[in-house]
Design an enzyme around this catalytic site. Sequence first.
Site, PDB file in Angstrom:
ATOM      1  CE1 TYR A   1     -29.841  -9.992 -13.198  1.00 41.07           C
ATOM      2  CE2 TYR A   1     -30.200 -11.216 -11.165  1.00 41.07           C
ATOM      3  CZ  TYR A   1     -30.438 -11.038 -12.503  1.00 41.07           C
ATOM      4  OH  TYR A   1     -31.262 -11.913 -13.174  1.00 41.07           O
TER       5      TYR A   1
ATOM      6  CD1 TRP B   1      -2.252  -2.146   1.717  1.00 40.88           C
ATOM      7  CD2 TRP B   1      -3.155  -0.875   0.117  1.00 40.88           C
ATOM      8  NE1 TRP B   1      -3.389  -2.780   1.277  1.00 40.88           N
ATOM      9  CE2 TRP B   1      -3.965  -2.023   0.292  1.00 40.88           C
ATOM     10  CE3 TRP B   1      -3.535   0.062  -0.844  1.00 40.88           C
ATOM     11  CZ2 TRP B   1      -5.119  -2.246  -0.445  1.00 40.88           C
ATOM     12  CZ3 TRP B   1      -4.689  -0.154  -1.583  1.00 40.88           C
ATOM     13  CH2 TRP B   1      -5.467  -1.301  -1.377  1.00 40.88           C
TER      14      TRP B   1
ATOM     15  CG  ASN C   1       6.603   0.998  -1.920  1.00 41.52           C
ATOM     16  OD1 ASN C   1       7.522   1.769  -2.163  1.00 41.52           O
ATOM     17  ND2 ASN C   1       6.455   0.438  -0.725  1.00 41.52           N
ATOM     18  CD1 TRP C   2      -1.173   0.489  -4.005  1.00 41.74           C
ATOM     19  CD2 TRP C   2      -1.686   0.331  -6.165  1.00 41.74           C
ATOM     20  NE1 TRP C   2      -2.478   0.866  -4.145  1.00 41.74           N
ATOM     21  CE2 TRP C   2      -2.825   0.779  -5.466  1.00 41.74           C
ATOM     22  CE3 TRP C   2      -1.777   0.152  -7.547  1.00 41.74           C
ATOM     23  CZ2 TRP C   2      -4.035   1.064  -6.102  1.00 41.74           C
ATOM     24  CZ3 TRP C   2      -2.981   0.435  -8.177  1.00 41.74           C
ATOM     25  CH2 TRP C   2      -4.092   0.879  -7.458  1.00 41.74           C
TER      26      TRP C   2
ATOM     27  CG  HIS D   1     -10.939   2.180  -1.762  1.00 48.37           C
ATOM     28  ND1 HIS D   1      -9.914   2.920  -1.214  1.00 48.37           N
ATOM     29  CD2 HIS D   1     -10.367   1.384  -2.707  1.00 48.37           C
ATOM     30  CE1 HIS D   1      -8.774   2.577  -1.798  1.00 48.37           C
ATOM     31  NE2 HIS D   1      -9.019   1.654  -2.704  1.00 48.37           N
TER      32      HIS D   1
ATOM     33  N   PRO E   1       1.610   8.708  -5.668  1.00 48.96           N
ATOM     34  CG  PRO E   1       1.007   9.494  -7.796  1.00 48.96           C
ATOM     35  CD  PRO E   1       1.469   8.262  -7.079  1.00 48.96           C
ATOM     36  CB  VAL E   2      -2.789   7.899  -3.175  1.00 45.89           C
ATOM     37  CG1 VAL E   2      -3.605   7.692  -1.897  1.00 45.89           C
ATOM     38  CG2 VAL E   2      -3.713   8.279  -4.327  1.00 45.89           C
ATOM     39  CG  HIS E   3       2.922   6.355   0.237  1.00 48.59           C
ATOM     40  ND1 HIS E   3       2.595   5.922   1.504  1.00 48.59           N
ATOM     41  CD2 HIS E   3       4.264   6.568   0.249  1.00 48.59           C
ATOM     42  CE1 HIS E   3       3.688   5.870   2.245  1.00 48.59           C
ATOM     43  NE2 HIS E   3       4.712   6.260   1.517  1.00 48.59           N
TER      44      HIS E   3
END
Length: 447
Positions: A439, A336, A338-339, A377, A342-344
Site C-alpha cells: 500500500y 511441517w 505432515n501438513w 516462500h 508431497p513437498v515433505h
Amino acid sequence: MGLSITAGFVSNTVYPYYCLFSCHVLQESLLSSASGYSNYRGILNWCVVMLVVSINIFFTSSDRYGILVDPIQVVSLFLKDPYNWPASCLIIEHCVNNVFFVFFPVALQGTISETTGTFLYLVNLTTLLFFPSATVLTLTSITPVGGAFALCVYTILFMKLYSYKDVNMWCREIRHTKARTLTRSHSCPSFAQSNGSAVHTHVSYPGNLTHRDIYYFVFAPTLCYELNFPRSPRIRKSFLLRRLFEMLFFIQLQIGLVQQWMVPTIQNSMKPFQDMDFSRMIERMLKLAVPNHLIWLIFFYWFFHSSMNFVAELMRFGDREFYQDWWNSETVTYFWSNWNIPVHKWCLRHFYKPLMGRGVNKWVAQTAIFLVSAFFHEYLVSVPLKMFRLWAFMGMMSQIPLAWFVGRFLRGNYGNAAVWISLIIGQPIAVLMYVHDFYVLHYVSQS
C-alpha cells in the site's frame, strides 16, 4: 521427519543409502471415509483456541460493512485488461516447455553425452525459475494474484523435473555397475485390459523414458517421480463428483470470506500501521487472525483433499497420502513434516537424505531445508508483489527457534496449542506486513 520408503538397492559402498526409488503406496487420504481414521484430538484444541479469539468478530463484520461479496470482482485480481492476459500466457508457456521435456529422455538414453545432458538439465531448471520471475517483474499488466499463480505452476514443474532427473540418474548409476535392472514390487504403472481383467505390468529403466511417462508425471498429484506409480483399479464416478462439488463450493466460500471479512479488516489496518499505533495494530491483527486462519483451513481442505483427490481419481493415481494428522502436532517439526506430504517427500528424498548421505549433520540438514523453503516462500510472494521485504523468509526461518522451544519445553496439549497459536497469529502478521508495504509503495508514494 520420518518417511517409510521401501526399495531394493545396491550396497552402500557403491550407492548412497538415499538411492530410494519408491515413495508411493496405494492408500486413501485421512479425511476420506474409507481411510478409517478417527483421531481428531487436535481439532478439538483448535476449536477452543478459535472460540477464545473469535467472539463476536464475525457478527460485527456484516453489521458494520454490509454485504461485500462480489464474485465478478475476482476476475480483476487476475486480469487488468480483458484483452491482455499475460499471466495466462505465462501459464501456457508452461505447456510450451515441451521443448525441455524432450531433452531429458534423449539425454538419459545416451543419445548425447552425460556432460551435455547435465548442462541442458541445469539450463532447463534455471530457466524455469528465472524466466517467469523476470516476466512477472517486467510486465506491469500482470497482477499479483495472476503472477503468484503462474510462479506456483513453474515452481511445481521445477520440483518435478528435479525429481525426474534424480531418479533416472540413480537408475543409470545402478545400470552402469552391472546391477540388475530396477523393478518395482509396490507399484504398477499401467493396466492392460485382457478379457476384462487388469494385467499388471512393470516398467524398468530405460523403458520408462517415454513422453507418455513424463507427461503422466507432470500432471500427477505428486512431486516425486517413480518408474511405476501405484494405480487405482478404476475411476469412482461418485467420488469424483463429490470432490468436484467440494472444489466449486469451497472456492466460492473462500472468495466470499476474503471479500466480506478480510478486505475490510486489512483496509482498516493501514492507518494504525502508518501511525505506528501499537495497541490498534495488535487489535487489527487479532481481528484479521480469525478470518485468515479460517480461510487457510478451507484452502487446505480444498487443495490437499478435494482438488488433489479429484486429479488423483481422474488419473487413477493410487497414493492419496497428501497430508497426515498435522492437526495433532505437538511439535512444530511434526507439523511441517505432515501438513504438506508431497513437498515433505520431495525435501526428504532429494535434499535431506542426500545431505545426510554426504555426512552433513542432521541439524544442519534440517536448517538447510528451512532455508530452501524460506527462499521459495519469499519467491512466491515478493516477485508477484514486485517488492522484496523478506517477511515470508524471516517467518519461515523463525520456525527453527520456535521448533526448538516447543520441542524442549512444551508437551502434549500444550505443544499442540502452541502450534495452533503460531499458525493463527503468525500468518496475519505476515499478511499485514506485505499489505502495508504494498500500500505504501504503490499508493502513498504515488500520492
